[in-house]
Design a protein around this motif. Structure first.
Motif, PDB file in Angstrom:
ATOM      1  N   GLY A 418       7.968   8.901  -6.692  1.00 38.13           N
ATOM      2  CA  GLY A 418       7.799   8.698  -5.609  1.00 38.13           C
ATOM      3  C   GLY A 418       6.547   9.186  -4.789  1.00 38.13           C
ATOM      4  O   GLY A 418       6.084   9.378  -3.549  1.00 38.13           O
ATOM      5  N   ARG A 419       5.569   9.808  -5.707  1.00 40.11           N
ATOM      6  CA  ARG A 419       4.217  10.134  -5.336  1.00 40.11           C
ATOM      7  C   ARG A 419       3.078   9.241  -5.724  1.00 40.11           C
ATOM      8  O   ARG A 419       2.553   9.636  -6.906  1.00 40.11           O
ATOM      9  N   PRO A 420       2.623   8.313  -5.219  1.00 35.17           N
ATOM     10  CA  PRO A 420       1.651   7.305  -5.837  1.00 35.17           C
ATOM     11  C   PRO A 420       0.419   7.834  -5.948  1.00 35.17           C
ATOM     12  O   PRO A 420      -0.242   8.577  -4.744  1.00 35.17           O
ATOM     13  N   LEU A 421      -0.396   7.584  -6.919  1.00 38.68           N
ATOM     14  CA  LEU A 421      -1.732   7.878  -7.025  1.00 38.68           C
ATOM     15  C   LEU A 421      -2.522   6.838  -6.412  1.00 38.68           C
ATOM     16  O   LEU A 421      -3.781   7.053  -6.559  1.00 38.68           O
ATOM     17  N   ALA A 422      -1.849   5.644  -6.045  1.00 37.01           N
ATOM     18  CA  ALA A 422      -2.835   4.773  -5.595  1.00 37.01           C
ATOM     19  C   ALA A 422      -1.973   3.687  -4.677  1.00 37.01           C
ATOM     20  O   ALA A 422      -0.812   3.604  -4.777  1.00 37.01           O
ATOM     21  N   ARG A 423      -2.654   3.167  -3.488  1.00 35.53           N
ATOM     22  CA  ARG A 423      -1.908   2.296  -2.785  1.00 35.53           C
ATOM     23  C   ARG A 423      -2.894   1.005  -2.373  1.00 35.53           C
ATOM     24  O   ARG A 423      -3.347   0.910  -1.301  1.00 35.53           O
ATOM     25  N   PRO A 424      -2.880   0.140  -3.424  1.00 34.66           N
ATOM     26  CA  PRO A 424      -3.628  -0.904  -3.408  1.00 34.66           C
ATOM     27  C   PRO A 424      -2.917  -2.122  -2.293  1.00 34.66           C
ATOM     28  O   PRO A 424      -1.571  -1.897  -2.197  1.00 34.66           O
ATOM     29  N   ARG A 425      -3.571  -2.848  -1.757  1.00 32.28           N
ATOM     30  CA  ARG A 425      -3.164  -3.918  -0.549  1.00 32.28           C
ATOM     31  C   ARG A 425      -2.702  -5.062  -1.564  1.00 32.28           C
ATOM     32  O   ARG A 425      -3.599  -5.668  -2.392  1.00 32.28           O
ATOM     33  N   LEU A 426      -1.844  -5.597  -0.986  1.00 33.67           N
ATOM     34  CA  LEU A 426      -1.202  -7.079  -1.591  1.00 33.67           C
ATOM     35  C   LEU A 426      -2.332  -8.053  -1.667  1.00 33.67           C
ATOM     36  O   LEU A 426      -3.015  -8.318  -0.348  1.00 33.67           O
ATOM     37  N   ARG A 483      -5.266  -7.586 -10.447  1.00 36.99           N
ATOM     38  CA  ARG A 483      -5.017  -8.312  -9.192  1.00 36.99           C
ATOM     39  C   ARG A 483      -3.616  -8.033  -8.830  1.00 36.99           C
ATOM     40  O   ARG A 483      -2.545  -8.228  -9.278  1.00 36.99           O
ATOM     41  N   PHE A 484      -3.178  -7.908  -7.594  1.00 33.97           N
ATOM     42  CA  PHE A 484      -2.145  -7.274  -6.973  1.00 33.97           C
ATOM     43  C   PHE A 484      -1.345  -8.585  -5.954  1.00 33.97           C
ATOM     44  O   PHE A 484      -2.078  -8.791  -5.104  1.00 33.97           O
ATOM     45  N   GLU A 485      -0.530  -9.194  -6.673  1.00 33.27           N
ATOM     46  CA  GLU A 485       0.066 -10.205  -6.110  1.00 33.27           C
ATOM     47  C   GLU A 485       1.657 -10.299  -6.275  1.00 33.27           C
ATOM     48  O   GLU A 485       2.164  -9.715  -7.333  1.00 33.27           O
ATOM     49  N   GLY A 486       2.142 -11.048  -5.524  1.00 29.50           N
ATOM     50  CA  GLY A 486       3.666 -11.036  -5.720  1.00 29.50           C
ATOM     51  C   GLY A 486       4.455 -10.407  -4.612  1.00 29.50           C
ATOM     52  O   GLY A 486       5.295 -10.918  -4.009  1.00 29.50           O
ATOM     53  N   HIS A 487       4.409  -9.133  -4.584  1.00 34.35           N
ATOM     54  CA  HIS A 487       5.445  -8.309  -3.938  1.00 34.35           C
ATOM     55  C   HIS A 487       4.600  -6.879  -3.428  1.00 34.35           C
ATOM     56  O   HIS A 487       3.768  -6.497  -4.251  1.00 34.35           O
ATOM     57  N   ARG A 488       5.297  -6.503  -2.349  1.00 33.35           N
ATOM     58  CA  ARG A 488       4.968  -5.269  -1.914  1.00 33.35           C
ATOM     59  C   ARG A 488       5.979  -3.983  -2.359  1.00 33.35           C
ATOM     60  O   ARG A 488       7.197  -4.646  -2.697  1.00 33.35           O
ATOM     61  N   GLY A 489       5.655  -2.903  -2.558  1.00 34.10           N
ATOM     62  CA  GLY A 489       6.449  -1.883  -3.051  1.00 34.10           C
ATOM     63  C   GLY A 489       6.141  -0.991  -4.119  1.00 34.10           C
ATOM     64  O   GLY A 489       4.870  -0.980  -4.513  1.00 34.10           O
ATOM     65  N   ARG A 490       7.022  -0.120  -4.730  1.00 34.27           N
ATOM     66  CA  ARG A 490       6.564   0.935  -5.605  1.00 34.27           C
ATOM     67  C   ARG A 490       6.610   0.292  -7.046  1.00 34.27           C
ATOM     68  O   ARG A 490       7.509  -0.190  -7.570  1.00 34.27           O
ATOM     69  N   TYR A 491       5.549   0.562  -7.756  1.00 34.32           N
ATOM     70  CA  TYR A 491       5.476   0.323  -9.016  1.00 34.32           C
ATOM     71  C   TYR A 491       4.821   1.398  -9.863  1.00 34.32           C
ATOM     72  O   TYR A 491       4.603   2.209  -9.502  1.00 34.32           O
ATOM     73  N   MET A 492       4.730   1.105 -11.019  1.00 33.20           N
ATOM     74  CA  MET A 492       3.846   2.527 -11.936  1.00 33.20           C
ATOM     75  C   MET A 492       2.964   2.023 -12.983  1.00 33.20           C
ATOM     76  O   MET A 492       2.941   0.478 -13.414  1.00 33.20           O
ATOM     77  N   THR A 493       2.183   2.865 -13.375  1.00 29.64           N
ATOM     78  CA  THR A 493       1.185   2.535 -14.456  1.00 29.64           C
ATOM     79  C   THR A 493       1.684   3.496 -15.497  1.00 29.64           C
ATOM     80  O   THR A 493       2.082   4.692 -15.101  1.00 29.64           O
ATOM     81  N   HIS A 494       1.423   3.567 -16.863  1.00 23.90           N
ATOM     82  CA  HIS A 494       1.995   4.469 -17.817  1.00 23.90           C
ATOM     83  C   HIS A 494       1.453   4.016 -19.071  1.00 23.90           C
ATOM     84  O   HIS A 494       0.969   2.858 -19.630  1.00 23.90           O
ATOM     85  N   PHE A 509       2.139   3.671  -8.198  1.00 26.16           N
ATOM     86  CA  PHE A 509       1.256   3.084  -7.203  1.00 26.16           C
ATOM     87  C   PHE A 509       2.282   2.496  -6.217  1.00 26.16           C
ATOM     88  O   PHE A 509       3.161   1.856  -6.584  1.00 26.16           O
ATOM     89  N   GLU A 510       1.721   2.226  -5.071  1.00 26.92           N
ATOM     90  CA  GLU A 510       2.393   1.406  -3.964  1.00 26.92           C
ATOM     91  C   GLU A 510       1.745   0.352  -3.695  1.00 26.92           C
ATOM     92  O   GLU A 510       0.736   0.593  -2.772  1.00 26.92           O
ATOM     93  N   VAL A 511       2.023  -0.814  -3.619  1.00 23.54           N
ATOM     94  CA  VAL A 511       1.503  -2.210  -3.120  1.00 23.54           C
ATOM     95  C   VAL A 511       1.866  -2.132  -1.730  1.00 23.54           C
ATOM     96  O   VAL A 511       3.141  -2.254  -1.362  1.00 23.54           O
ATOM     97  N   VAL A 512       0.821  -2.037  -0.917  1.00 20.26           N
ATOM     98  CA  VAL A 512       1.133  -2.116   0.617  1.00 20.26           C
ATOM     99  C   VAL A 512       0.583  -3.549   1.249  1.00 20.26           C
ATOM    100  O   VAL A 512      -0.161  -4.223   0.626  1.00 20.26           O
TER     101      VAL A 512
END
Length: 512
Positions: A418-426, A483-494, A509-512
């Protein structure tokens, strides 16, 4: 074996020595765990073909996660935790745009979370590690008073529990590709995948179908992984808590990753497959926890790559060898008409030694009509355009010490749900720069990317195409266009070295 203290001393005191040769260094990504039983002779077991998943009604499937016994090592049986009690689980063969619901029922003694790796999936169906399916009638909750490794248990808001079963929605609004699904439970992904919770999901579309590539029985998914076995045939794994119920983690000697000494393909040790002297399409998946492979054909031969993690390449690329890191997929064509009938063609792992140098063998048994071909143009996906990036971000994958034990971290921080390191835009693209101190196969959920550079130089030939996982080597800087496509919301990288993932090397990261 290297103790955690020695490993941390190596990182802190020797720095770039990790990128050298020997021990943990060079191409090695983990510690080998030896089996306790005699290993079978290679190339004596036929290659299994996982069963196809069957819908309960159009667009709806149900799988049951349960324990079952299988003969993996001849003459013994192994308890697996499998989807429908099999390892690998059933293969989902689906079409682009075919909105699909998969009900996952958990009859195991522990919670699970199922992630469709490579899927463009809504956030509530992505298999977030604290979004768990709990066995019916069992009282699981967040670790009391903070987590033993990295303190996530205290944040109750990040945990969600579904009793007995839950539905995962997969819109499949994406190009044809070889995806896979696997467990993603917080802190216990590595041992639960090791016990068998993984399978293929193939997305098909009209573009791929129209190509004259090999089809039917000559289109073969191959799940490659390594395992170790106890004397009685059970899986051997160095868990601190073999019940996988309370204490996460592995014995200190294996904190850099667990590698087995038995190579499995589709769940069989060093199998063989009889093939005709024709082209075959091999959909290779590295489903190992930590092991990297450098695959070659013996006695010589070449692979023609037609696809990567996220689908077809623009044009085919020819390789004499392919390095494949955990979670990567390579869609390769091998032309067995290059070998005389009666030939034995061995798929080797030249990063391995002893038994881990062999993977499987193809027996060229007959001639046959071959209507397949490899066209010069495969697809016209959107090209990677560096100038389209709206920003650049850096994610540093590195070991550090927090409290009494070691952690694998991103940007110096252990995972905090719940603590995103990034908030990229859809609808936008960004350049993400991955840096590392060790071998880290970096996976990005939801978003697909293309590799732009390695240490400021052009990417490797095997980096071609749109991907969701990239092999980042020790002290390497890899730039990718995401490339951020498809959905907004909380995702992750690992990191997809699963032992690293279980020791906090994840970030939201959270897609906004």
């Amino acid at each position: 074996m290297t103790s955690r203290r020695a490993f941390l001393g190596l990182l802190g005191g020797a720095g770039l020595a990790v990128a050298g040769c020997g021990g943990l260094t060079g191409e090695t990504a983990g510690e080998t765990l030896a089996s306790a039983l005699p290993l079978p002779r290679p190339f004596t077991v036929p290659l299994p073909v996982p069963a196809l998943a069957r819908p309960t009604r159009p667009g709806h499937y149900e799988v049951v996660q349960r324990a079952a016994r299988m003969e993996i090592i001849p003459g013994t049986t192994t308890e697996v935790w499998g989807f429908d009690g099999t390892f690998p689980g059933p293969t989902f063969d689906l079409r682009r745009g075919g909105r699909t619901t998969v009900r996952v029922r958990n009859e195991l003694p522990v919670p699970t979370s199922t992630h469709l790796h490579g899927g463009v999936t809504p956030p509530d169906s992505d298999g977030y590690p604290t979004d768990l399916v709990v066995p019916a009638g069992q009282g699981f909750g967040p670790p009391p008073g903070g987590h033993t490794r990295h303190g996530t248990g205290a944040d109750l808001s990040s945990w969600t529990f579904h009793s007995g079963a839950r539905d995962y929605l997969y819109p499949l609004d994406q190009r044809a590709a070889t995806l896979w699904y696997h467990d993603h439970r917080m802190d216990f992904t590595a041992p639960q995948v090791w016990r068998g919770l993984a399978g293929f999901l193939i997305v098909r579309d009209d573009e791929d179908d129209a190509l004259p590539l090999p089809k039917g029985e000559r289109d073969i998914p191959l799940m490659i992984c390594d395992r170790s076995f106890e004397e009685d045939g059970s899986f051997r794994y160095p868990s601190l808590d073999p019940s996988l119920r309370v204490t996460p983690g592995v014995e200190d000697a294996y904190m850099e990753g667990v590698e087995g000494d038995v190579i499995l393909v589709n769940g069989a040790p060093w199998p063989f497959l009889e093939v005709s002297a024709t082209r075959h399409r091999l959909r290779l998946l590295n489903a190992s926890n930590a092991r990297r492979y450098r695959l070659e054909l013996s006695p010589g031969g070449r692979f023609t790559q037609v696809g990567s993690d996220a689908g077809l390449l623009t044009a085919p690329v020819t390789h004499s060898a392919v390095v494949i890191a955990p979670a990567e997929r390579f869609d390769l064509v091998v032309d067995f008409s290059d070998y005389p009938v009666g030939s034995e063609v061995t798929l080797l792992n030249t990063l391995g030694s002893g038994p881990t140098r062999n993977v499987m063998r193809f027996l060229v048994t007959r001639r046959a009509v071959d209507g397949s071909a490899i066209p010069k143009r495969l697809s016209r996906p959107e090209p990677a355009d560096r100038s389209s990036a709206v920003t650049t971000r850096t994610f540093d994958f590195r070991a550090t010490r927090r409290g009494p034990g070691a952690l694998w971290t991103i940007n110096g921080q252990p995972f905090r749900p719940g603590r995103p390191l990034a908030r990229p835009r859809l609808g936008t693209a960004e350049i993400w720069r991955f840096t590392s101190d060790f071998h880290h196969p970096v996976h990005v959920h939801l978003a697909h990317f293309q590799v732009l550079s390695r240490n400021g130089r052009p990417p490797a030939a095997t980096d071609a195409g749109w991907k969701d996982t990239v092999d980042v080597r020790p002290y390497e800087v890899v730039e990718v266009l995401v490339r951020f496509e498809g959905h907004r919301g909380r995702y992750m990288t690992h990191c997809h070295n699963l032992e690293h993932e279980d020791m906090a090397m994840m970030a939201d990261f959270e897609v906004v």
